[in-house]
Design an enzyme around this catalytic site. Sequence first.
Site, PDB file in Angstrom:
ATOM      1  N   TRP A 137       0.763  -1.121  -0.004  1.00 37.16           N
ATOM      2  CA  TRP A 137      -0.093   0.010   0.088  1.00 37.16           C
ATOM      3  C   TRP A 137       0.779   1.289  -0.028  1.00 37.16           C
ATOM      4  CZ3 TRP A 137      -1.184   4.053   3.749  1.00 37.16           C
ATOM      5  CH2 TRP A 137      -2.479   4.671   3.217  1.00 37.16           C
TER       6      TRP A 137
ATOM      7  N   SER B 256       2.950  -7.293   1.350  1.00 35.83           N
ATOM      8  CA  SER B 256       1.759  -6.619   2.246  1.00 35.83           C
ATOM      9  C   SER B 256       0.545  -6.612   1.331  1.00 35.83           C
ATOM     10  CB  SER B 256       2.233  -5.494   2.707  1.00 35.83           C
ATOM     11  OG  SER B 256       1.173  -4.756   3.465  1.00 35.83           O
ATOM     12  N   LEU B 257      -0.207  -5.708   0.845  1.00 38.27           N
ATOM     13  CA  LEU B 257      -1.262  -5.558  -0.026  1.00 38.27           C
ATOM     14  C   LEU B 257      -0.852  -6.144  -1.397  1.00 38.27           C
ATOM     15  CD1 LEU B 257      -4.233  -4.668  -0.872  1.00 38.27           C
ATOM     16  CD2 LEU B 257      -3.043  -2.493  -1.318  1.00 38.27           C
TER      17      LEU B 257
ATOM     18  N   PHE C  59       1.316   5.690   8.478  1.00 38.79           N
ATOM     19  CA  PHE C  59       1.287   4.189   8.061  1.00 38.79           C
ATOM     20  C   PHE C  59       2.574   3.490   8.108  1.00 38.79           C
ATOM     21  CE2 PHE C  59       0.473   0.607   5.400  1.00 38.79           C
ATOM     22  CZ  PHE C  59      -0.766   0.137   5.838  1.00 38.79           C
ATOM     23  N   LEU C  60       3.695   4.468   7.261  1.00 38.47           N
ATOM     24  CA  LEU C  60       5.057   3.752   7.267  1.00 38.47           C
ATOM     25  C   LEU C  60       5.696   3.650   8.508  1.00 38.47           C
ATOM     26  CD1 LEU C  60       6.305   6.288   4.553  1.00 38.47           C
ATOM     27  CD2 LEU C  60       5.173   3.986   4.085  1.00 38.47           C
ATOM     28  N   ALA C  61       5.384   4.517   9.553  1.00 44.06           N
ATOM     29  CA  ALA C  61       5.880   4.211  10.960  1.00 44.06           C
ATOM     30  C   ALA C  61       5.497   2.901  11.500  1.00 44.06           C
ATOM     31  CB  ALA C  61       5.529   5.394  11.914  1.00 44.06           C
ATOM     32  N   LEU C  62       4.049   2.559  11.268  1.00 45.66           N
ATOM     33  CA  LEU C  62       3.515   1.573  11.663  1.00 45.66           C
ATOM     34  C   LEU C  62       4.248   0.049  11.081  1.00 45.66           C
ATOM     35  CD1 LEU C  62       1.291   0.058  13.135  1.00 45.66           C
ATOM     36  CD2 LEU C  62      -0.156   0.373  11.425  1.00 45.66           C
TER      37      LEU C  62
ATOM     38  N   ASP D 196       6.107  -8.371  13.333  1.00 49.22           N
ATOM     39  CA  ASP D 196       5.143  -7.401  12.619  1.00 49.22           C
ATOM     40  C   ASP D 196       4.209  -6.978  13.309  1.00 49.22           C
ATOM     41  OD1 ASP D 196       3.625  -6.460  10.491  1.00 49.22           O
ATOM     42  OD2 ASP D 196       4.075  -8.193   9.161  1.00 49.22           O
TER      43      ASP D 196
ATOM     44  N   HIS E 200       7.487  -5.637   9.300  1.00 45.03           N
ATOM     45  CA  HIS E 200       6.469  -5.756   8.195  1.00 45.03           C
ATOM     46  C   HIS E 200       7.198  -5.499   7.081  1.00 45.03           C
ATOM     47  CE1 HIS E 200       2.576  -5.837   6.600  1.00 45.03           C
ATOM     48  NE2 HIS E 200       2.812  -4.876   5.747  1.00 45.03           N
TER      49      HIS E 200
END
Length: 257
Positions: A18, A78-79, A140-143, A204, A232
């Site tokens: 994503w 991922s996606l 989101f990148l940090a997550l 992750d 992740h």
Amino acid sequence: MYIETRGQGPALALIHGWAMHGGLFAPLVERLQDRYTLHLIDLPGHGRARDDATPLSPEALAPQLIARVPDAVWLGWSLGGQFALRAALDFPEDVRGLVMIASSPRFVIDEGWPHGVKPSLFRDFGEALGRDFRGTLEGFLALEALGSSYAQEELRSLKAQAFERGEPAPRALQEGLVLLDRLDLRDELPQLRVPSLWISGRRDRLIPAGAMPAAAAMTPGARSVVIGNAGHAPFLGAADEVAAQIDAFMRAVTAPA
């Protein structure tokens, strides 16, 4: 879509996650391009395909992917794993094998499936995009980097790559979040007819540690590999180990009969 081709040898097609693009796979390209032809795909609305308004639908894009890159092993992160898995399910005669990296048949918690995130997560990100587009992407990148032993280095790499080819199209991001929220391919895994390798990071925070081993156990001809210190994006912090696993899998599925 946009496809960049590098290297030589048996074909390996790589699909990003994503908000990203094929450039994120640079550590794998560096380690694998001397032995394999790597097809780095930018999905519609992302990277060099930012202006491509094709809907982000795995069912619709799978035949297009296969037509442009036949007779390949498909890798999805991922996606991107949802697109690679769809291609392998629908066109097994054209897919040599499947590599799933930090990608699950279902990303959210469901009855009988504790290996996901709360359903509100992706919906909240979708609402936040309208208020603070860049800030939400960086959150989101940090997550994605959170939990990895190499979190700071991975976050720097993710941020550097995320906007290298311009910002992704807001429409594509919203469509991607809907996919992450709703897709559920668990029931189709027993029908997968190609060998598969499932690589996950034990730390992750988006794909819980049990998700990919559980998915591999539902899939004929599958093998699960868990990388202890990775989050992740294991191909960033543990690039040598991930590349070695992919190399061994590629050698096995592309060896002459």
